[in-house]
Design a protein around this motif. Structure first.
Motif, PDB file in Angstrom:
ATOM      1  N   THR A 108     -67.254 -14.931   1.054  1.00 15.43           N
ATOM      2  CA  THR A 108     -65.970 -15.228   1.705  1.00 15.43           C
ATOM      3  C   THR A 108     -66.157 -15.767   3.121  1.00 15.43           C
ATOM      4  O   THR A 108     -65.179 -15.981   3.830  1.00 15.43           O
ATOM      5  CB  THR A 108     -65.080 -13.969   1.772  1.00 15.43           C
ATOM      6  N   ALA A 109     -67.398 -15.971   3.520  1.00 17.27           N
ATOM      7  CA  ALA A 109     -67.679 -16.358   4.905  1.00 17.27           C
ATOM      8  C   ALA A 109     -67.322 -17.814   5.185  1.00 17.27           C
ATOM      9  O   ALA A 109     -67.533 -18.692   4.357  1.00 17.27           O
ATOM     10  CB  ALA A 109     -69.150 -16.127   5.224  1.00 17.27           C
ATOM     11  N   THR A 110     -66.793 -18.006   6.366  1.00 17.64           N
ATOM     12  CA  THR A 110     -66.600 -19.336   6.916  1.00 17.64           C
ATOM     13  C   THR A 110     -67.534 -19.427   8.115  1.00 17.64           C
ATOM     14  O   THR A 110     -67.481 -18.580   9.010  1.00 17.64           O
ATOM     15  CB  THR A 110     -65.145 -19.545   7.377  1.00 17.64           C
ATOM     16  N   ILE A 111     -68.388 -20.428   8.102  1.00 17.16           N
ATOM     17  CA  ILE A 111     -69.329 -20.599   9.208  1.00 17.16           C
ATOM     18  C   ILE A 111     -68.644 -21.432  10.280  1.00 17.16           C
ATOM     19  O   ILE A 111     -68.186 -22.543  10.022  1.00 17.16           O
ATOM     20  CB  ILE A 111     -70.631 -21.268   8.732  1.00 17.16           C
ATOM     21  N   LEU A 112     -68.573 -20.854  11.465  1.00 21.55           N
ATOM     22  CA  LEU A 112     -67.926 -21.532  12.583  1.00 21.55           C
ATOM     23  C   LEU A 112     -68.962 -22.267  13.422  1.00 21.55           C
ATOM     24  O   LEU A 112     -70.021 -21.731  13.721  1.00 21.55           O
ATOM     25  CB  LEU A 112     -67.191 -20.520  13.459  1.00 21.55           C
ATOM     26  N   ASP A 113     -68.613 -23.465  13.795  1.00 21.78           N
ATOM     27  CA  ASP A 113     -69.467 -24.245  14.679  1.00 21.78           C
ATOM     28  C   ASP A 113     -68.947 -24.044  16.098  1.00 21.78           C
ATOM     29  O   ASP A 113     -67.779 -24.331  16.387  1.00 21.78           O
ATOM     30  CB  ASP A 113     -69.411 -25.720  14.288  1.00 21.78           C
ATOM     31  N   GLU A 114     -69.802 -23.553  16.957  1.00 27.73           N
ATOM     32  CA  GLU A 114     -69.383 -23.222  18.315  1.00 27.73           C
ATOM     33  C   GLU A 114     -68.816 -24.421  19.072  1.00 27.73           C
ATOM     34  O   GLU A 114     -67.976 -24.258  19.946  1.00 27.73           O
ATOM     35  CB  GLU A 114     -70.538 -22.577  19.075  1.00 27.73           C
ATOM     36  N   ASP A 116     -66.741 -26.466  18.023  1.00 24.69           N
ATOM     37  CA  ASP A 116     -65.341 -26.649  17.639  1.00 24.69           C
ATOM     38  C   ASP A 116     -64.417 -25.573  18.208  1.00 24.69           C
ATOM     39  O   ASP A 116     -63.212 -25.616  17.989  1.00 24.69           O
ATOM     40  CB  ASP A 116     -65.209 -26.648  16.106  1.00 24.69           C
ATOM     41  N   ILE A 117     -64.975 -24.621  18.934  1.00 26.17           N
ATOM     42  CA  ILE A 117     -64.185 -23.514  19.472  1.00 26.17           C
ATOM     43  C   ILE A 117     -63.544 -23.940  20.792  1.00 26.17           C
ATOM     44  O   ILE A 117     -64.212 -24.433  21.695  1.00 26.17           O
ATOM     45  CB  ILE A 117     -65.063 -22.261  19.701  1.00 26.17           C
ATOM     46  N   LYS A 118     -62.244 -23.731  20.891  1.00 27.66           N
ATOM     47  CA  LYS A 118     -61.517 -24.058  22.121  1.00 27.66           C
ATOM     48  C   LYS A 118     -61.670 -22.913  23.122  1.00 27.66           C
ATOM     49  O   LYS A 118     -61.946 -21.780  22.747  1.00 27.66           O
ATOM     50  CB  LYS A 118     -60.035 -24.259  21.806  1.00 27.66           C
ATOM     51  N   THR A 119     -61.452 -23.230  24.385  1.00 32.07           N
ATOM     52  CA  THR A 119     -61.557 -22.204  25.426  1.00 32.07           C
ATOM     53  C   THR A 119     -60.258 -22.052  26.222  1.00 32.07           C
ATOM     54  O   THR A 119     -60.261 -21.478  27.299  1.00 32.07           O
ATOM     55  CB  THR A 119     -62.720 -22.525  26.389  1.00 32.07           C
ATOM     56  N   ASP A 120     -59.152 -22.559  25.673  1.00 37.54           N
ATOM     57  CA  ASP A 120     -57.872 -22.386  26.358  1.00 37.54           C
ATOM     58  C   ASP A 120     -57.359 -20.956  26.231  1.00 37.54           C
ATOM     59  O   ASP A 120     -56.613 -20.472  27.076  1.00 37.54           O
ATOM     60  CB  ASP A 120     -56.828 -23.371  25.826  1.00 37.54           C
ATOM     61  N   LYS A 121     -57.803 -20.280  25.177  1.00 33.15           N
ATOM     62  CA  LYS A 121     -57.447 -18.882  24.928  1.00 33.15           C
ATOM     63  C   LYS A 121     -58.668 -18.180  24.356  1.00 33.15           C
ATOM     64  O   LYS A 121     -59.649 -18.817  24.000  1.00 33.15           O
ATOM     65  CB  LYS A 121     -56.291 -18.789  23.928  1.00 33.15           C
ATOM     66  N   VAL A 122     -58.569 -16.870  24.247  1.00 39.14           N
ATOM     67  CA  VAL A 122     -59.654 -16.092  23.666  1.00 39.14           C
ATOM     68  C   VAL A 122     -59.575 -16.203  22.147  1.00 39.14           C
ATOM     69  O   VAL A 122     -58.543 -15.892  21.550  1.00 39.14           O
ATOM     70  CB  VAL A 122     -59.579 -14.612  24.093  1.00 39.14           C
ATOM     71  N   TYR A 123     -60.652 -16.695  21.549  1.00 42.33           N
ATOM     72  CA  TYR A 123     -60.784 -16.813  20.104  1.00 42.33           C
ATOM     73  C   TYR A 123     -62.097 -16.160  19.694  1.00 42.33           C
ATOM     74  O   TYR A 123     -62.935 -15.848  20.542  1.00 42.33           O
ATOM     75  CB  TYR A 123     -60.831 -18.288  19.659  1.00 42.33           C
ATOM     76  N   ILE A 124     -62.302 -16.030  18.395  1.00 45.81           N
ATOM     77  CA  ILE A 124     -63.595 -15.569  17.914  1.00 45.81           C
ATOM     78  C   ILE A 124     -64.651 -16.569  18.389  1.00 45.81           C
ATOM     79  O   ILE A 124     -64.393 -17.774  18.444  1.00 45.81           O
ATOM     80  CB  ILE A 124     -63.608 -15.390  16.375  1.00 45.81           C
ATOM     81  N   ASN A 137     -62.392 -15.705  32.920  1.00 44.34           N
ATOM     82  CA  ASN A 137     -62.976 -16.945  32.415  1.00 44.34           C
ATOM     83  C   ASN A 137     -63.167 -16.838  30.907  1.00 44.34           C
ATOM     84  O   ASN A 137     -63.417 -15.747  30.386  1.00 44.34           O
ATOM     85  CB  ASN A 137     -64.321 -17.213  33.102  1.00 44.34           C
ATOM     86  N   ILE A 138     -63.062 -17.973  30.241  1.00 44.66           N
ATOM     87  CA  ILE A 138     -63.299 -18.057  28.799  1.00 44.66           C
ATOM     88  C   ILE A 138     -64.228 -19.238  28.577  1.00 44.66           C
ATOM     89  O   ILE A 138     -63.966 -20.345  29.069  1.00 44.66           O
ATOM     90  CB  ILE A 138     -61.985 -18.285  28.018  1.00 44.66           C
ATOM     91  N   LYS A 139     -65.319 -19.000  27.852  1.00 44.77           N
ATOM     92  CA  LYS A 139     -66.268 -20.083  27.582  1.00 44.77           C
ATOM     93  C   LYS A 139     -66.907 -19.873  26.222  1.00 44.77           C
ATOM     94  O   LYS A 139     -66.743 -18.830  25.595  1.00 44.77           O
ATOM     95  CB  LYS A 139     -67.342 -20.144  28.669  1.00 44.77           C
ATOM     96  N   VAL A 140     -67.644 -20.869  25.788  1.00 43.28           N
ATOM     97  CA  VAL A 140     -68.445 -20.762  24.576  1.00 43.28           C
ATOM     98  C   VAL A 140     -69.888 -20.872  25.018  1.00 43.28           C
ATOM     99  O   VAL A 140     -70.256 -21.800  25.734  1.00 43.28           O
ATOM    100  CB  VAL A 140     -68.099 -21.875  23.554  1.00 43.28           C
ATOM    101  N   LYS A 141     -70.689 -19.894  24.629  1.00 40.05           N
ATOM    102  CA  LYS A 141     -72.107 -19.908  25.032  1.00 40.05           C
ATOM    103  C   LYS A 141     -72.901 -20.825  24.148  1.00 40.05           C
ATOM    104  O   LYS A 141     -72.674 -20.987  23.006  1.00 40.05           O
ATOM    105  CB  LYS A 141     -72.692 -18.503  24.953  1.00 40.05           C
TER     106      LYS A 141
END
Length: 158
Positions: free
Chosen positions: A72-78, A80-88, A154-158
């Motif tokens: 059931t996994a969806t692999i997330l590509d970092e 594609d992650i937005k930093t306007d809000k806190v997301y997974i 602050n919100i960022k993607v590492k």
């Protein structure tokens, strides 16, 4: 119906490797323990046999869990992650308003959570309350010890 699981590519590979090891190595080792214990005779009072059967049940349960999670996994590509809000998969810098300290957490799936390395589950009390928050927002989180108050710095993607 089970919930969808969001994983990083690294997290997916780690779980897949664990599943492969359980199926190819650990399962066989447990079967060998059961065979050895059976050779000792009377199974009704054979603690070694009971322990091996219990281990087998735990291994099979873990295999089942991993198969469900991976299917059931969806692999997330970092990227594609937005930093306007806190997301997974975002990393959040917070100011603990009660202690005047800064803390940083990366929100991940339960399967990838590792609190010693600052990775917290989106299903944890802190993770649930941080999701969807923006920089500057104050977050009050009810935990067993009381209420924790944080400001999102602050919100960022590492």
């Amino acid at each position: 119906m089970s919930d969808k699981t969001y994983l990083t590519k690294g997290g997916y590979n780690k779980l897949k490797d664990e599943l492969d090891d359980l199926k190819t190595n650990v399962r066989q080792q447990v079967l060998e323990k059961i065979t050895e214990a059976k050779s000792h005779g009377d199974l009704s009072e054979n603690a070694e046999y009971e322990a091996a059967k219990e281990e087998q049940a735990q291994v099979e349960s873990r295999i089942s869990t991993l198969e469900r999670v991976l299917s059931t996994a969806t692999i997330l590509d970092e990227k594609d992650i937005k930093t306007d809000k806190v997301y997974i998969l975002t990393t959040v810098l917070l100011k603990d308003l009660d202690r005047d300290e800064e803390v940083e957490y990366t929100l991940v799936s339960s399967e990838e959570a590792d609190s010693e390395n600052g990775k917290i589950s989106v299903k944890s009390p802190i993770g649930k309350n941080l999701l969807g928050k923006s920089v500057g927002e104050i977050v009050e989180i009810k935990v067993p010890k009381g209420i924790m108050r944080y400001e999102v710095l602050n919100i960022k993607v590492k």
